[in-house]
Enzyme design. Structure first.
Site, mmCIF file in Angstrom:
data_model
loop_
_atom_site.group_PDB
_atom_site.id
_atom_site.type_symbol
_atom_site.label_atom_id
_atom_site.label_comp_id
_atom_site.label_asym_id
_atom_site.label_seq_id
_atom_site.Cartn_x
_atom_site.Cartn_y
_atom_site.Cartn_z
ATOM 1 N N LYS A 107 0.825 -1.216 0.000
ATOM 2 C CA LYS A 107 0.000 0.000 0.000
ATOM 3 C C LYS A 107 0.857 1.262 0.000
ATOM 4 O O LYS A 107 0.614 2.196 -0.759
ATOM 5 C CB LYS A 107 -0.917 -0.015 1.232
ATOM 6 N N ASN A 108 1.866 1.298 0.864
ATOM 7 C CA ASN A 108 2.639 2.537 0.994
ATOM 8 C C ASN A 108 3.497 2.826 -0.229
ATOM 9 O O ASN A 108 3.773 3.986 -0.535
ATOM 10 C CB ASN A 108 3.499 2.501 2.262
ATOM 11 N N CYS A 111 -2.680 13.156 13.568
ATOM 12 C CA CYS A 111 -3.451 11.955 13.282
ATOM 13 C C CYS A 111 -3.422 11.023 14.467
ATOM 14 O O CYS A 111 -2.877 11.340 15.511
ATOM 15 C CB CYS A 111 -2.967 11.277 12.024
ATOM 16 N N ARG A 134 2.353 14.647 13.192
ATOM 17 C CA ARG A 134 3.184 14.200 12.071
ATOM 18 C C ARG A 134 3.547 15.386 11.201
ATOM 19 O O ARG A 134 2.916 15.679 10.196
ATOM 20 C CB ARG A 134 2.458 13.119 11.268
ATOM 21 N N ASP A 169 5.198 0.012 11.935
ATOM 22 C CA ASP A 169 3.888 -0.492 11.501
ATOM 23 C C ASP A 169 3.633 -1.934 11.956
ATOM 24 O O ASP A 169 2.539 -2.468 11.747
ATOM 25 C CB ASP A 169 3.766 -0.399 9.973
ATOM 26 N N ARG A 216 -8.563 0.218 5.340
ATOM 27 C CA ARG A 216 -7.727 1.203 4.638
ATOM 28 C C ARG A 216 -6.479 0.534 4.068
ATOM 29 O O ARG A 216 -5.923 1.024 3.090
ATOM 30 C CB ARG A 216 -7.270 2.290 5.616
HETATM 31 C C1 UD1 Z 1 5.446 6.262 6.397
HETATM 32 C C2 UD1 Z 1 4.383 5.200 6.283
HETATM 33 C C3 UD1 Z 1 3.884 4.773 7.658
HETATM 34 C C4 UD1 Z 1 5.073 4.330 8.513
HETATM 35 C C5 UD1 Z 1 6.147 5.400 8.532
HETATM 36 C C6 UD1 Z 1 7.425 4.957 9.244
HETATM 37 C C7 UD1 Z 1 3.332 5.784 4.204
HETATM 38 C C8 UD1 Z 1 2.143 6.290 3.500
HETATM 39 N N1 UD1 Z 1 3.274 5.746 5.516
HETATM 40 O O1 UD1 Z 1 4.852 7.396 7.025
HETATM 41 O O2 UD1 Z 1 2.977 3.701 7.500
HETATM 42 O O3 UD1 Z 1 4.620 4.125 9.846
HETATM 43 O O4 UD1 Z 1 6.526 5.761 7.183
HETATM 44 O O5 UD1 Z 1 7.933 3.823 8.652
HETATM 45 O O6 UD1 Z 1 4.306 5.364 3.584
HETATM 46 N N2 UD1 Z 1 8.995 13.594 10.534
HETATM 47 C C9 UD1 Z 1 9.335 14.904 10.815
HETATM 48 N N3 UD1 Z 1 9.217 15.824 9.801
HETATM 49 C C10 UD1 Z 1 8.828 15.484 8.554
HETATM 50 C C11 UD1 Z 1 8.494 14.147 8.276
HETATM 51 C C12 UD1 Z 1 8.588 13.215 9.299
HETATM 52 O O7 UD1 Z 1 9.690 15.244 11.936
HETATM 53 O O8 UD1 Z 1 8.773 16.372 7.678
HETATM 54 C C13 UD1 Z 1 9.083 12.569 11.606
HETATM 55 C C14 UD1 Z 1 7.768 11.915 11.934
HETATM 56 O O9 UD1 Z 1 7.020 12.665 12.873
HETATM 57 C C15 UD1 Z 1 8.206 10.577 12.502
HETATM 58 C C16 UD1 Z 1 9.466 10.265 11.673
HETATM 59 O O10 UD1 Z 1 9.883 11.511 11.122
HETATM 60 O O11 UD1 Z 1 8.584 10.728 13.842
HETATM 61 C C17 UD1 Z 1 9.252 9.274 10.571
HETATM 62 O O12 UD1 Z 1 8.156 9.659 9.783
HETATM 63 P P1 UD1 Z 1 8.047 9.299 8.232
HETATM 64 O O13 UD1 Z 1 9.070 8.266 7.886
HETATM 65 O O14 UD1 Z 1 8.044 10.556 7.448
HETATM 66 O O15 UD1 Z 1 6.626 8.645 8.149
HETATM 67 P P2 UD1 Z 1 5.574 8.795 6.984
HETATM 68 O O16 UD1 Z 1 6.268 8.928 5.662
HETATM 69 O O17 UD1 Z 1 4.568 9.814 7.357
#
Ligand code: UD1
Length: 430
Positions: A22-23, A117, A122, A305, A397
Site C-alpha cells: 500500500k505505501n 493523526c 506528524r 507499523d 484502509r
Molecule cells: C510512512 C508510512 C507509515 C510508517 C512510517 C514509518 C506511508 C504512507 N506511511 O509514514 O505507515 O509508519 O513511514 O515507517 O508510507 N517527521 C518529521 N518531519 C517530517 C516528516 C517526518 O519530523 O517532515 C518525523 C515523523 O514525525 C516521525 C518520523 O519523522 O517521527 C518518521 O516519519 P516518516 O518516515 O516521514 O513517516 P511517513 O512517511 O509519514
C-alpha cells in the site's frame, strides 16, 4: 457500522497470498501523473487508501482507467488543476505525494496541509525544507501549502530525521529538477526503492535508493511505463504474527523474504520457526513463546507499523517484554483495548512493558488505527471466546480481504453489520 466478529482459539494453518505494498502504491500512483503518457501500474492493492488516491488524481484532471482490481492505467497529460483538496488529504495523508509530483512536473502545486493523526503529531517540515532547497517558494496559508518555482535547481539536501515521506516527496520533485540533487540521511525502506525504480522506468535518473545517500540527475520529461508494485511487507508481517499468536503454521506467499528479516528475526527470538523460501516465508509456532525486547526503527530496523502486532504476541508469551516506540509519539492507543481482553501492559512514555498472560479473553473492542486494528484482530483470533471489533474501517484502509484471507487459514471470522448476523455467527460457532 461494519464490525468483525471472531471466535478465537483456532490455530491458523495454510497459505496466504500477499498483495502489493500500500505505501509503495500510494507514492507510485502520484509519480504516474508526472508523465504525459500512460503509466500502467500492476499489483495494486485494492484497499480504501488506494481508492482515495485515485479519486484525488481524478480530482485534478488525471485520467484513471481501472483495468481490473489490481491494475490501473493513469495518464497525467490533461492535468489542469494543480490544487489538491482537503477532502482527500484528510482521508489519506499520503495524498501529499501529489505535492512533490506536481511541483516536479509543473513547478507549481497547492495541497491542503495534513493535520495531526491517530498515531501522533506528524510534521511535514522536512518535505518543505527539501522543496525550498530545490528553489521553490513554499507558503502555508489558510490551511494550504503552496509551492512554486520558476525552475527547480538540483541541490544537496540533508534530512535531519529519517523520513520515508520526505525522502519520496523530495525524490519525485528532484527527478524533474535541473541538475543533480543529493539526499543524505535518506530513508531506506523497500518502498523508497520501489518508487525510485518506478521513476527510473519512466526515464528518471535516480541512484542509491535503498542506501542513505540518493543521487538524482534531473530529466526534462518522464515517459510511459508498466510497473508492478512490490509485495506488502506489513501485510506479510501481520500474517506471520497471526501464525505466532494462534500457534499456527502459515506460509506467506508472494513476498520478498529479505524485506521481512527484522520481523522474522524477532519471531525466531521468541521461539517460532521461520523458513525462508524463494518468494515465501513459512512461520511455525509449535513451541511455547517467550519474552524479548524490541525497538522500532527505520528500515532495516523493526518497523513501527508492526509494533502493535508484536505487542499482541508478546502479551501472550512467557515473561516480561519491552516494546519501545521510537518513531511515533502516540502509538500505544490500542493498549487500553487489549487490556480489556486481559493483557497486562504498562506504558511509560514511549515504552510498553508487557507481561505475558496465558491467554486473551474475547471482548468488544475498537480499532484505534490501521495497524493497531489488525493487531486487535490477531488478539481476537488467539483469544478464548468471542471478540467483536468496531471501526474496522481503519483496517480496510490497508488490508485487502483481511477477513477472507484469515478465514481461508481456518479463522472463524466474519464481517457483520446487524445484531441478527452476530447472533447467527454465535450460533454457528457454538
Ligand atoms: C510512512 C508510512 C507509515 C510508517 C512510517 C514509518 C506511508 C504512507 N506511511 O509514514 O505507515 O509508519 O513511514 O515507517 O508510507 N517527521 C518529521 N518531519 C517530517 C516528516 C517526518 O519530523 O517532515 C518525523 C515523523 O514525525 C516521525 C518520523 O519523522 O517521527 C518518521 O516519519 P516518516 O518516515 O516521514 O513517516 P511517513 O512517511 O509519514
Amino acid at each position: 457500522m461494519e464490525q468483525y466478529i471472531i471466535k478465537g482459539g483456532n490455530p491458523l494453518v495454510g497459505e496466504v497470498e500477499i498483495g502489493g505494498a500500500k505505501n509503495a502504491a500510494l507514492a507510485i500512483l502520484a509519480t504516474a501523473i508526472m508523465a504525459d503518457e500512460t503509466v500502467t501500474i500492476e499489483n495494486l492493492p485494492n484497499v480504501r487508501d488506494i481508492n482515495v488516491m485515485l479519486e484525488a488524481i481524478k480530482g485534478i484532471g488525471g485520467k484513471v482507467d481501472r483495468i481490473d482490481v489490481h491494475t490501473v492505467k493513469i495518464n497525467g497529460a490533461m492535468i489542469r488543476d494543480l490544487s489538491v483538496d482537503y477532502e482527500y488529504i484528510k482521508k489519506i495523508r499520503a495524498s501529499y505525494y501529489l505535492l512533490g509530483a506536481l511541483l516536479g512536473k509543473y513547478k507549481k502545486a497547492e495541497v491542503a496541509l495534513p493535520g495531526g493523526c491517530d498515531i501522533g503529531s506528524r510534521p511535514i517540515d522536512l518535505h518543505l525544507k527539501g522543496f525550498r532547497a530545490l528553489g521553490a517558494k513554499v507558503d502555508i496559508q489558510h490551511g494550504l501549502i503552496s509551492a512554486e518555482a520558476e525552475e527547480l535547481q538540483g541541490t544537496h539536501i540533508y534530512l535531519d530525521k529519517v523520513s520515508v515521506g520526505a525522502t519520496i516527496n523530495i525524490m519525485m520533485a528532484a527527478a524533474m529538477a535541473k541538475g543533480k540533487t543529493t539526499i543524505e540521511n535518506a530513508a531506506k525502506e523497500p518502498h523508497v526503492v520501489d518508487v525510485a525504480n518506478c521513476l527510473n522506468s519512466m526515464g528518471a535518473n535516480i541512484r542509491g535508493a535503498g542506501t542513505d545517500v540518493i543521487r538524482i540527475s534531473g530529466v526534462e520529461k518522464l515517459h510511459k511505463t508498466e510497473y508492478s508494485i512490490i509485495p506488502d511487507q506489513i501485510e506479510a508481517g501481520t500474517f506471520m504474527f497471526a501464525a505466532a499468536a494462534t500457534r499456527g503454521d502459515i506460509t506467506v506467499k508472494n513476498v520478498i523474504p529479505k524485506h521481512l528479516e527484522a520481523i522474522s528475526a524477532k519471531l525466531v527470538e521468541i521461539g517460532c520457526e521461520v523458513k525462508e523460501l524463494d518468494d515465501a516465508v513459512r512461520v511455525v509456532a509449535s513451541k511455547p513463546l517467550h519474552h524479548t525486547q524490541v525497538t522500532t526503527l527505520p528500515y532495516p530496523g523493526f518497523p513501527t507499523d508492526m509494533q502493535p502486532q508484536m505487542s499482541v504476541v508478546l502479551g501472550i508469551s512467557e515473561g516480561t517484554s519491552t516494546v519501545t516506540e521510537s518513531i511515533f509519539e502516540n502509538r500505544f492507543k490500542y493498549v487500553d483495548e487489549l487490556t480489556r481482553m486481559g493483557a497486562s501492559i504498562k506504558v511509560e512514555s514511549n515504552i510498553a512493558i508487557v507481561t505475558g498472560v496465558g491467554n486473551y479473553t474475547g471482548a468488544q473492542v475498537s480499532a484505534p488505527d490501521l495497524r493497531a486494528g489488525a493487531a486487535l484482530v490477531i488478539a481476537g483470533l488467539s483469544a478464548e471466546g468471542i471478540t467483536i471489533i468496531d471501526d474496522i474501517y481503519y483496517i480496510e484502509r490497508g488490508y485487502e480481504g483481511f477477513d477472507e484471507k484469515l478465514a481461508q487459514l481456518g479463522a472463524q471470522i466474519q464481517k457483520v453489520t446487524t445484531e441478527k448476523e452476530i447472533t447467527k455467527f454465535k450460533l454457528k460457532v457454538s
